[in-house]
Design a protein around this motif. Structure first.
Motif, PDB file in Angstrom:
ATOM      1  N   PHE A   1     -14.792  -5.562 -25.292  1.00  0.00           N
ATOM      2  CA  PHE A   1     -13.623  -6.153 -24.633  1.00  0.00           C
ATOM      3  C   PHE A   1     -13.795  -6.223 -23.124  1.00  0.00           C
ATOM      4  O   PHE A   1     -12.842  -6.083 -22.358  1.00  0.00           O
ATOM      5  N   LEU A   2     -15.023  -6.447 -22.700  1.00  0.00           N
ATOM      6  CA  LEU A   2     -15.294  -6.685 -21.288  1.00  0.00           C
ATOM      7  C   LEU A   2     -15.371  -8.189 -21.064  1.00  0.00           C
ATOM      8  O   LEU A   2     -15.853  -8.923 -21.931  1.00  0.00           O
ATOM      9  N   LEU A   3     -14.909  -8.632 -19.923  1.00  0.00           N
ATOM     10  CA  LEU A   3     -15.036 -10.038 -19.581  1.00  0.00           C
ATOM     11  C   LEU A   3     -16.495 -10.346 -19.259  1.00  0.00           C
ATOM     12  O   LEU A   3     -17.211  -9.492 -18.713  1.00  0.00           O
ATOM     13  N   ALA A   4     -16.926 -11.550 -19.603  1.00  0.00           N
ATOM     14  CA  ALA A   4     -18.334 -11.925 -19.420  1.00  0.00           C
ATOM     15  C   ALA A   4     -18.831 -11.694 -17.989  1.00  0.00           C
ATOM     16  O   ALA A   4     -19.931 -11.146 -17.810  1.00  0.00           O
ATOM     17  N   PRO A   5     -18.071 -12.075 -16.936  1.00  0.00           N
ATOM     18  CA  PRO A   5     -18.587 -11.819 -15.576  1.00  0.00           C
ATOM     19  C   PRO A   5     -18.755 -10.323 -15.285  1.00  0.00           C
ATOM     20  O   PRO A   5     -19.722  -9.922 -14.638  1.00  0.00           O
ATOM     21  N   SER A   6     -17.829  -9.503 -15.780  1.00  0.00           N
ATOM     22  CA  SER A   6     -17.955  -8.050 -15.595  1.00  0.00           C
ATOM     23  C   SER A   6     -19.156  -7.519 -16.350  1.00  0.00           C
ATOM     24  O   SER A   6     -19.917  -6.688 -15.838  1.00  0.00           O
ATOM     25  N   LEU A   7     -19.333  -7.995 -17.585  1.00  0.00           N
ATOM     26  CA  LEU A   7     -20.467  -7.547 -18.384  1.00  0.00           C
ATOM     27  C   LEU A   7     -21.780  -7.915 -17.704  1.00  0.00           C
ATOM     28  O   LEU A   7     -22.720  -7.124 -17.697  1.00  0.00           O
ATOM     29  N   SER A   8     -21.834  -9.086 -17.106  1.00  0.00           N
ATOM     30  CA  SER A   8     -23.048  -9.519 -16.396  1.00  0.00           C
ATOM     31  C   SER A   8     -23.416  -8.512 -15.309  1.00  0.00           C
ATOM     32  O   SER A   8     -24.581  -8.105 -15.199  1.00  0.00           O
ATOM     33  N   ARG A   9     -22.438  -8.114 -14.526  1.00  0.00           N
ATOM     34  CA  ARG A   9     -22.664  -7.143 -13.446  1.00  0.00           C
ATOM     35  C   ARG A   9     -23.074  -5.787 -14.028  1.00  0.00           C
ATOM     36  O   ARG A   9     -24.011  -5.147 -13.540  1.00  0.00           O
ATOM     37  N   ILE A  10     -22.394  -5.357 -15.089  1.00  0.00           N
ATOM     38  CA  ILE A  10     -22.706  -4.062 -15.712  1.00  0.00           C
ATOM     39  C   ILE A  10     -24.128  -4.071 -16.260  1.00  0.00           C
ATOM     40  O   ILE A  10     -24.887  -3.109 -16.068  1.00  0.00           O
ATOM     41  N   LEU A  11     -24.503  -5.154 -16.932  1.00  0.00           N
ATOM     42  CA  LEU A  11     -25.861  -5.243 -17.478  1.00  0.00           C
ATOM     43  C   LEU A  11     -26.903  -5.227 -16.370  1.00  0.00           C
ATOM     44  O   LEU A  11     -27.957  -4.590 -16.499  1.00  0.00           O
ATOM     45  N   ARG A  12     -26.608  -5.903 -15.273  1.00  0.00           N
ATOM     46  CA  ARG A  12     -27.531  -5.906 -14.129  1.00  0.00           C
ATOM     47  C   ARG A  12     -27.715  -4.471 -13.609  1.00  0.00           C
ATOM     48  O   ARG A  12     -28.833  -4.035 -13.333  1.00  0.00           O
ATOM     49  N   ASP A  13     -26.586  -3.736 -13.499  1.00  0.00           N
ATOM     50  CA  ASP A  13     -26.669  -2.343 -13.037  1.00  0.00           C
ATOM     51  C   ASP A  13     -27.449  -1.470 -14.020  1.00  0.00           C
ATOM     52  O   ASP A  13     -28.287  -0.661 -13.613  1.00  0.00           O
ATOM     53  N   LEU A  14     -27.186  -1.630 -15.318  1.00  0.00           N
ATOM     54  CA  LEU A  14     -27.875  -0.833 -16.332  1.00  0.00           C
ATOM     55  C   LEU A  14     -29.356  -1.185 -16.402  1.00  0.00           C
ATOM     56  O   LEU A  14     -30.191  -0.312 -16.618  1.00  0.00           O
ATOM     57  N   GLU A  15     -29.680  -2.470 -16.197  1.00  0.00           N
ATOM     58  CA  GLU A  15     -31.093  -2.880 -16.138  1.00  0.00           C
ATOM     59  C   GLU A  15     -31.773  -2.236 -14.932  1.00  0.00           C
ATOM     60  O   GLU A  15     -32.913  -1.773 -15.034  1.00  0.00           O
ATOM     61  N   GLY A  16     -31.079  -2.225 -13.800  1.00  0.00           N
ATOM     62  CA  GLY A  16     -31.629  -1.617 -12.587  1.00  0.00           C
ATOM     63  C   GLY A  16     -31.918  -0.136 -12.770  1.00  0.00           C
ATOM     64  O   GLY A  16     -32.858   0.393 -12.170  1.00  0.00           O
ATOM     65  N   ARG A  17     -31.148   0.512 -13.614  1.00  0.00           N
ATOM     66  CA  ARG A  17     -31.361   1.934 -13.913  1.00  0.00           C
ATOM     67  C   ARG A  17     -32.331   2.113 -15.086  1.00  0.00           C
ATOM     68  O   ARG A  17     -32.561   3.233 -15.524  1.00  0.00           O
TER      69      ARG A  17
END
Length: 172
Positions: free
Chosen positions: A76-92
């Motif tokens: 239930f995350l909005l796509a733009p928020s998920l994009s940012r979260i995935l970018r952060d998780l990828e960075g980690r």
């Protein structure tokens, strides 16, 4: 004569509505907040936001990579928020993004070994919090509540999805 969908004014000139404390959305939000207060310190200890943990949990629930749209639906995350979260998780280096073989415009996401390790580290502590909730509320009561909430979710989804029917207040 007023329909049941129209506002009624009581003797004091106030809009006659159910008591605010009986508002289902508010009680659900208050309950979510109370539950999350138990989990936030654990997530902060592992430098995770609630949303990041939702994504990691969704990914850990399946051995196969998940398409981004399925993660949106599950978390239930909005796509733009998920994009940012995935970018952060990828960075980690907690998640890996790979293109779908049949459609290079779509991506699948999976946990990395580091991501699996982090979920494995947090999971026992998370389960300990769930055990506290079960102990306080009662295991059978919690299971019943989860079934009732799932039933409420399904029935309200049917109201929204019924052909020719739209929720009151939807003026589109």
């Amino acid at each position: 004569m007023t329909s049941s969908a129209e506002a009624r004014i009581d003797g004091d000139g106030l809009i006659a509505m159910r008591d605010f404390s009986a508002s289902l959305p508010m009680v659900l939000l208050q309950t979510r907040e109370a539950a999350m207060q138990l989990f936030r310190p654990l997530l902060a200890e592992h430098d995770l936001t609630e949303q990041q943990w939702r994504v990691l949990r969704a990914l850990s629930a399946t051995p196969e990579p998940i398409e981004v749209g399925a993660i949106v639906d599950a978390t239930f995350l909005l796509a733009p928020s998920l994009s940012r979260i995935l970018r952060d998780l990828e960075g980690r280096q907690l998640v890996r993004r790979s293109l779908v073989a049949t459609d290079q415009r779509r991506a699948e996401i999976s946990l990395t070994i580091t991501g699996h390790d982090l979920v494995a580290l947090v999971a026992p502590e998370s389960e300990a919090i769930y055990n506290q909730i079960e102990e306080a509320f009662g295991d059978k009561a919690l299971q019943r509540l989860l079934r009732q909430l799932a039933d409420l979710r399904d029935k309200t989804n049917r109201i929204v999805q019924a052909p020719g029917l739209r929720p009151l207040g939807d003026n589109q």
